[in-house]
Each structure stands twice: as C-alpha cells, then as structure tokens.
Design an enzyme around this catalytic site. Sequence first.
Site, PDB file in Angstrom:
ATOM      1  N   LYS A   1      -4.921  52.476  90.285  1.00  0.00           N
ATOM      2  CA  LYS A   1      -4.854  51.215  89.525  1.00  0.00           C
ATOM      3  C   LYS A   1      -6.157  50.451  89.744  1.00  0.00           C
ATOM      4  O   LYS A   1      -6.690  50.403  90.874  1.00  0.00           O
ATOM      5  CB  LYS A   1      -3.653  50.412  90.015  1.00  0.00           C
ATOM      6  CG  LYS A   1      -3.355  49.147  89.217  1.00  0.00           C
ATOM      7  CD  LYS A   1      -2.038  48.521  89.702  1.00  0.00           C
ATOM      8  CE  LYS A   1      -1.673  47.280  88.884  1.00  0.00           C
ATOM      9  NZ  LYS A   1      -0.415  46.661  89.355  1.00  0.00           N
TER      10      LYS A   1
ATOM     11  N   SER B   1       2.789  45.413  85.805  1.00  0.00           N
ATOM     12  CA  SER B   1       1.391  45.413  85.479  1.00  0.00           C
ATOM     13  C   SER B   1       0.728  46.779  85.636  1.00  0.00           C
ATOM     14  O   SER B   1      -0.395  46.962  85.154  1.00  0.00           O
ATOM     15  CB  SER B   1       0.644  44.393  86.329  1.00  0.00           C
ATOM     16  OG  SER B   1       0.760  44.724  87.685  1.00  0.00           O
TER      17      SER B   1
ATOM     18  N   SER C   1       5.929  45.400  89.464  1.00  0.00           N
ATOM     19  CA  SER C   1       4.857  46.026  88.703  1.00  0.00           C
ATOM     20  C   SER C   1       4.682  47.516  88.885  1.00  0.00           C
ATOM     21  O   SER C   1       3.831  48.104  88.220  1.00  0.00           O
ATOM     22  CB  SER C   1       3.525  45.334  89.017  1.00  0.00           C
ATOM     23  OG  SER C   1       3.543  44.042  88.466  1.00  0.00           O
TER      24      SER C   1
END
Lengths: 103, 502, 475
Positions: B85, B160, B184
């Site tokens: 990420k 997210s 997330s």
Amino acid sequence: MTSSAARISLDEVRHVARLARLELTEDEIATLQGELSALLDHVDKVRRLDTADIPPTAHPLPLENVLRPDEVQPCLDRDVVLAAAPAVESDRFLVPSILGDAP
Amino acid sequence: MSEARDGHPLDGGVRAIAEAVRSGEATAVGIVEEAFRRIRESDTELHCFNLLTEEAALEAAASVDESVARGIDPGALAGVPVALKDNLCTKGTETTCSSKILQGWKPPYDATVVSRLRAAGAIAVGKTNLDEFAMGSSTENSAFGPTRNPWDVTRVPGGSSGGSSAAVAAGLVATSLGSDTGGSIRQPASLCGVVGIKPTYGLVSRYGLIAFASSLDQIGTFAVEVGDAAATLEVIAGHDPADSTSLGQPAPSLLDRLFDGVEGLRVGLISDFLADVAAPCSKAADDAGEALARAGAKVEQVSIPEMLLGLPAYYIIAPAEASSNLARYDGVRYGLRVDGPDVETMNARTRAEGFGPEVRRRIMIGTYALSSGYYDAYYGQAQKARTLVIRAFEAAYERFDVLLAPTTPSTAFKLGAKTANPIEMYLSDLCTIPSNLSGHPAVSVPFALDPDGLPVGVQVLAPALGEALMLRVAATVEAFASPSARGPVRPRPTGGEVEPGG
Amino acid sequence: MGETAYETVIGLEVHCELSTATKLFCACANQFGSEANTNICPVCLGLPGSLPVLNRRAVELAMRIGEALSCRIEPSIFHRKNYFYPDMPKDYQISQYDAPINVDGALELPDGSRVGIVRAHIEEDTGKTTHIGGGGGRIHGADHSLVDYNRAGVPLVEIVSAPDIRSAAQARTYVAELRAIVIAAGASDGRMEEGSLRVDANVSVRPAGTPEYGTRCEVKNLNSLRSLVRAIEHEAERQVAIVSAGGSIAQETRHFDENTGLTHSLRSKEEAYDYRYFPEPDLVPVVPNAELLAAARAGMGVMPVERRRRLVALVGSEGTAEQIQTVIELDLDGLVLAAVGAGAEARLALARTANEAAAKAEGARSLDPSAFAALLGMEAGGKLSATQAKTVLAELIDSGGQPGDIARRLGFEAMESSEIDALVDELIAQHPMEWQRYQAGDPKVASFLLGQVMKATKGRANGRLVTEALEARKG
C-alpha cells in the site's frame, strides 16, 4: 443537508481553518459548515453519553516504560535530506519570511 | 492449499509459491515476470498500482533464484510477489499516500514491515492505490484516480486499501499489505472476495507506516486464502524497538494449528449489526454461524449494544489524531510547496492545494474536536466511549472464544454512489470500527456471493493476541464458503464479464 | 497624596538541555556546534512514518533534577502540543501537560529563602531558525529564514517556578543556583551562552501588601544572567509606570532587546494560543520504578546547598557568604576542605582561596592541599607576612613545590620579634600624636601606624605581630 441550526458557525469554521493552516475560499468554508455540522449531529450521541465514572482510553495497550539506550547511531546523510527539500540555502531549509515568534 | 490455476505457479498462493521457489521447482524470476505481465494486461483499467518497481523486483527475484541455486536459504516467502500500500515507506521509491502533497517524495528508509518482507525473500512489485492518507472506504479519494473492483469495473473495490485488495483479487500478486484504521483492510477484502487480516494493535510495527490515526492504525495482510494471509502476517509481525507501541512478543506462530477445527469453541454472532446491513451481508454472517455450528462450535447470538458507539467515537478520535499527524505536511521540508509571501501563507496554500476534500474535512473536524472548549465534549467523551467498547468486548470474551459478524453493510457499490454524502460513506465502517477501538484482531473471509454475483465477506473477531484461534475459525469458515465467492478473478481486458478464478 | 509602593512578582520558566549522548526520541547525537543538518534522522526530522522512542538516560536525568529540587516523582505521560512553526519538524512538540514527571518541589537559595517549584517536565527541543535580510538577524523585516534541525529533538527539562520571586536580584540568584544544581546533578552543562539553559520570565506588579496578582507579561530571549536582571528591572518599571498612571497591563509576550535594554511587544496574548493538547498516542507512560530511581540517584553529585553547609560548618556564617559563594562557583571548595583536613586554619584557608587562589582558579584546582596547608601554617605562625604568603601561593600554584623552599628562594625570612619591637618603639617615638590617639582607641590611627611599619619593612613585617607589639605597649 443543513440541520435547522448549524452546530458550528461560519466564524468557528474560519477559526478552525486558521488553526489547521488551511487556506479556504468562502465557498469552501460554507460547504464545510454544512458538512461539519452534519458530522457533529452524527457523533452527538457520544457527546451526550453519561460517562461520569468512565476513565478515558488513550491506548489499547498495557505497555509502560518503553525506553532505549543512550547510544549514538548513524543518522541520515544531509545531502539526501536536503535533496527532498523544496528550497535550500546554506545547507538549511529555506522558508519565506516568518511573521512572528512561535506561539 | 489451492492448486495452481491456469497452471501458473503465481496462482498457487503464498505458501505454495514459496515452497516451489525454495525447492527450485519454480523460479522467482518466472513468477515475478508473470505478475508484471498480468499487471500490464489489467492495470490500465483497474489502476491497482500508483507505481511499479519492475527493475528492482526482477533483480531481487534473480537474487532469490541465485540463493536457491547456491543452497542458501532464500527466506520463508522466497519469490512471492507482494504489493505494498502506498502509505508504507519504501526506501528510494516514491511513496505518496495517493496525495498531491507527497507526490514525488522518496523516503530515505524502508518501513520495518518492508524490510522484513525483503529479508524473507518476498518480491515487492509496486505501490498500490489508496484513499488519500488512508481516509475513505472506496479508494475514490485518491488524488490519482480510483481503483476499480476486478469483479465489476464499474464498482469500487472498497477502501482505503482498495489497490492492495484488488491486486490480490485480480490475481496480479499473491499477497499484499494494507493498513486498517477503521476497516481499511477488512472492508475492501470483503468487497473484493479476498481474505484481509487486521492484527492485534501492537503486533505489527508501525514504523514506516505513514500515520493516519496513531492509536488505531495497524498494518495487515491480504491473500486469497486464510493460510496465505497468515503466512505473510507471520513474517511481518513481532516486536520492533523502533515502535514504542510495539508489543514485546516475537512473531507468533499462526499456521501450526490452522486446520485444527472448531470443535467445542464458543462463537458469538454479534446481533447488533444485523439490522443495519443489507440482507446478503447479514445472511452471510448467519450462514457462516450455522456452518461453524455444523463443524462442532457452539454458536449463539449475542447483543453488544456498545458496538454501535463505535462509529461516532471513531469519527471523533480518528480525525483528531489525523489532524495532528498531518500537520507536518507544511511545504517546509519535503513534498509539495505552494509559494506565499510569508511562511504562514505558504503553509496554508500548500495544504489547501495538496490535500483533497476528504482529508481537509477530517483535519477540520479533528482540529475542532481537540480545540479549547470542545475537547471534553468531543475528544474526551470519545475516549470514554472507547473504554465502554473495550469493556463490552472484554465481557463478551468471557462468554465466547471468538465473535462473528458481517464485515460490511453492503457489497461493492458503484463508483460515485456514495461520494455526494460523506456520512453515507462513513457508515461503511460500521462493523469494522469496534475492533480498531479495542485493538483486537479481526479478519474478513469471503463467504458468499450476493444476487448480483458480488462477493460478501464475513468477519471473525478475537481477543487481543488471539490471532491463532481467530485464524483457525476463519479457516473453517473458509472451508464452508462458496468457492465461487472468492478471487482471483480476471476481467477480460475490455472490461467485460468476470471470469471467476475457480 | 502618598505614593503607592509596588511589589514585583516574578515566576521563571527555565529550559535546561540535558547532557545525554543522544536526542530525546532518536539516536542522533546531542551535540552543540555541529554543521547544520548533520545530526538528523527520520525521527527528529519528523519524516512521514517515523516514530519516537524515549531515551532512558533522559528519563534518569529528569528524575535527578526532580530529586535535586525535592519534587515528587510521579508516573507521567507525554502529550502533543500542536502548533505550526518552521523549526518544528512535526508541527507539534512532544511535551508533558497535565501528568508531568516531577511536581511540587522547592529550591533553597543561599540566603535561605525558598522558591517553590511547580513542575519540571520533559519535552523535546526545536530546531534553530536564522533570519536573513532583516538587519541584525532579527525576524522583523527579514526576507526569508533558514532552518537547521540539529537541535530538534534534543531533550529538555522545563522547570517552572512558583511566582515566589520578588526582585531581579533574587531572580538572578535563583537562576545561578538552579544552574549550579543541574550541573551538580550531572544533568546538564548549564551553559547559557550555548543555549543549554534558557530563561523566560513572567513579570507582574501589584501594590505592596495586596494578595491579588497583577496581569503578567512573559519576557523571552534572556540568554545571560545580566540580561535577566536588566529585563526584569525594565519590565517592572514599565508596568509600574502604566499601573500607577491608572492604566492596565495587556497580557502579552515581550522580547528583550540587548541593545536598548527595553522589552517590546511581540504579539498580544489576549487569548492564549490553543495548543489542543492530547495524550501522545505513539508513546506509553513512564512509571518511576526502583530501577529507574536507583539509576537516577547514582551519580548525583553534591548539591550546592550541601557544599555551602560543609563550609559554613567549618568557618561559621558570619561574613563568609560571599567568599563561600566564590569558592563554590570556582569549584575550589574541595581545596578548602582538604587544606583544613591537612591542618590549616579554616577561615584563613577560605580567605586565601576566595581572594588569592581564585585569580588562578584553574591551576588552583590541582594545588596540593597539604602544601597549601603548610603555607597557611607559616602565615598563621608569623613566619611569613600576608603579602609574602600571597606571593608564595601564586608561585605554588604556577609551579608546585614546597612553600618553605619557595620562601627561602625568594628571600622571605620572618622578622625576629626583637626587630619588630625595635621598629615599633621607633614608630611610637616618631609619631607621638598618633600614639596618643591610638591609646585612646582610635581605629583609624591603628591602620596608619601599621601601614608605616609595613612601608618601612617593605611588607616583610608580620602585621599581626606588629599589632600585638603595639597593644603590648598600650599600657
């Protein structure tokens, strides 16, 4: 989307924007007033909770005394750090004029 | 362990790939090359990645193969392609948090989890897209455009960690890292039909994770199967002296008893969410409960009303901590600078331009919640509500070994469906937030498909440091899940119909 | 109409840099004078993803300061103090707020007065800014500024006094004593000129005898004891002038200007800045356990108050305060104690150290105490005059050796008492009027007579013996 009485005034929004160092247009301030008011409505049940004898939790962890030895370790190369800087002069970070002392 | 689909080792999953590479049966280079081939084929459409590190990846892969050839241990995750990420610092490689304010910034250091993955022989292929600064539930808040759900490219992958979830769901990588502050990892896992683990707070070092809400953030893993997500977690978990909130324990063993089953375990199905979630999601949770009962667990519904305090408490605490964590983005030392006649104006213009609307919104509400005259009413109260949530969990864990719940209130929604009203988006986190407040671990396991063929995940929750038990239950849930409900799926390059992985 | 007498009320905040090897939250060197931005790392630069880890030694030294100031050492946590400023890498400072490590202490000044210590807490220092283009390096009118983060993250203890100080002089003594304490505690090098010790003064005035406090102003930028005194005196004057003319004081922060000796307003503190303190989520509580307290106490040096007590025990407190102060400030009290231990008379040892050895303090610190004691014995026993003894002492400090050898080499021999008697008789014969006044008890003439003998003998005569001879002839 606005509730009958906004929970936060336009002046308060402007004040918060100053504290947060965000330059917002008047339109943005007005929009934020609505959005923040709606959010404050939404979280109101927490505000109204009876928490008389409840201690706050800052951390979910039971740790204490996490300490490190006082021994020097190699640090960052100055060139690497300054290379990422938007503006540099005399090996220092350059900023436009500062208007006053620290608060 | 699943067998390789399409015959390619890349689809074998983390454990199978590592075994194949370590034994010399497959080459790391071959596997990584296939990963990049698929990325080139699909990612223009999916936009899982902000950035690819192909050259470095192939070099690392070659190095793994060389170690194998020379009889040197190449690591537990040798040759496994992993996506990171883009809020995880990668030394010398751009790390943006999908924000304009960090566009072009290259950290001079690796996050601890990144170092551990590299040391284990895993191959980082690139940085994945996210909601800006991890604030969001759809990846639509990215400054660089949304990621699309591989199951239906008109829909969101969740957020997210949408890019990391979709990359696994699309079979581009075997595993990925995400971060979970209010859901997330688990929510996008559920929307993408993959496994997503949020570990116990403090189990995985946060050093190098660009902070959103420090007392809630945790790094976790995605994979198609529970065992593979656990294998990756094992490598990154364990004490780190660079993180003061890192628990003292070394990495726990998570795979030993993964398939020991659930005989006699007490499972509590949290009833408080069931009314607020869409029918397919509550049905999946119910069905998973029944499956566990058939497998020998004692399953009961349990009401924990304090869970419903979670969302409002979170939307005070998280923005408050974020408003402080994001203050450093001021145009002085790195990142975007928008000039001004004085430093205050420069700061204010830089931040207004560099941050997107959702980030600005959260900074504003967070600043307000901490401000003089409002601290007690908002932040102070929220910290107390947090205590109530924790106590409620602790009470529940006296009666139950693990808890079961839906992961999300809905399946993958259309791009743009919830962007008009921020609060509607926030409601996506309903079922996941309580575990962030308590610091307890939780995992989302793909379980079923909804009537539109979209994946539905189910959540298993456990007490602090209860990962081994939690994953054991998750593995059983997985065994009873509908095989079509999980990835990888690969849309045809034209963006047409989905081909389920198997 | 009578004039109101005003009382000045002063509280001091002293920031003290700890002498640790590394910074508070990272392993960068804590070192003054390095080239700009060469002691920085992701943590002290506040790079995205970085996290603080607390320095054990900083905690120990903070506890030492707490002990030295008789504080209660409590379990404590860190808070974030949020504000934007270019010298702040994270745009928040990690500090302590409502749960500080040391509370409720007191500092005893040499004159016996006590100043309360409200708290002494741990926090990180900021970087340093230089302002370019404004003339004199001042912020005002500067075109741009440059920031060096070497100092960012250096450990500080902020010591906050109660508003118990009543004069600029007392403030000066307080800071000097506090400095001596933190140096004795081994917690800081206390070098004001290097910024290891920085003082902000909160000054207010009120009509003498009234209990309510007046509005206070904070005066910053005091980097020497002299500035501290001047600034407080000026600020008190300024406030008294306003208040006695019927005006009111605006609560604000003021800057002291070295050149003009005046304070001027920086900004109005009508409303205090909103720092939005909240508990630091990246750090865990610090609990003073037995291990930390033991480590803190070990290596604690002797406090100034104790050093004073030791000397007072030997020489009494009559008229000795200034000499004692000098001798301690110069680290020569050990010499006095050792000389007395080797047989020297205490008051003489103190006097010669404070008055003569002090001029050569560095050499005097390695002066052999028994040689010093022997020299003092020669003076006390009349073998050397005071003047001669001082000369021998200077040589002893510079080149070592034995006092007897030095005296002989310099040709200093004691005058025989018969010689002294003869001189005194001659003196009395030559100055009959003065002799009469001496016999009547005039102290001034005694000095004159003694002076005459010293002149005649070019300082060789032992003053005490001369005085004894005069007294003996008084009749």
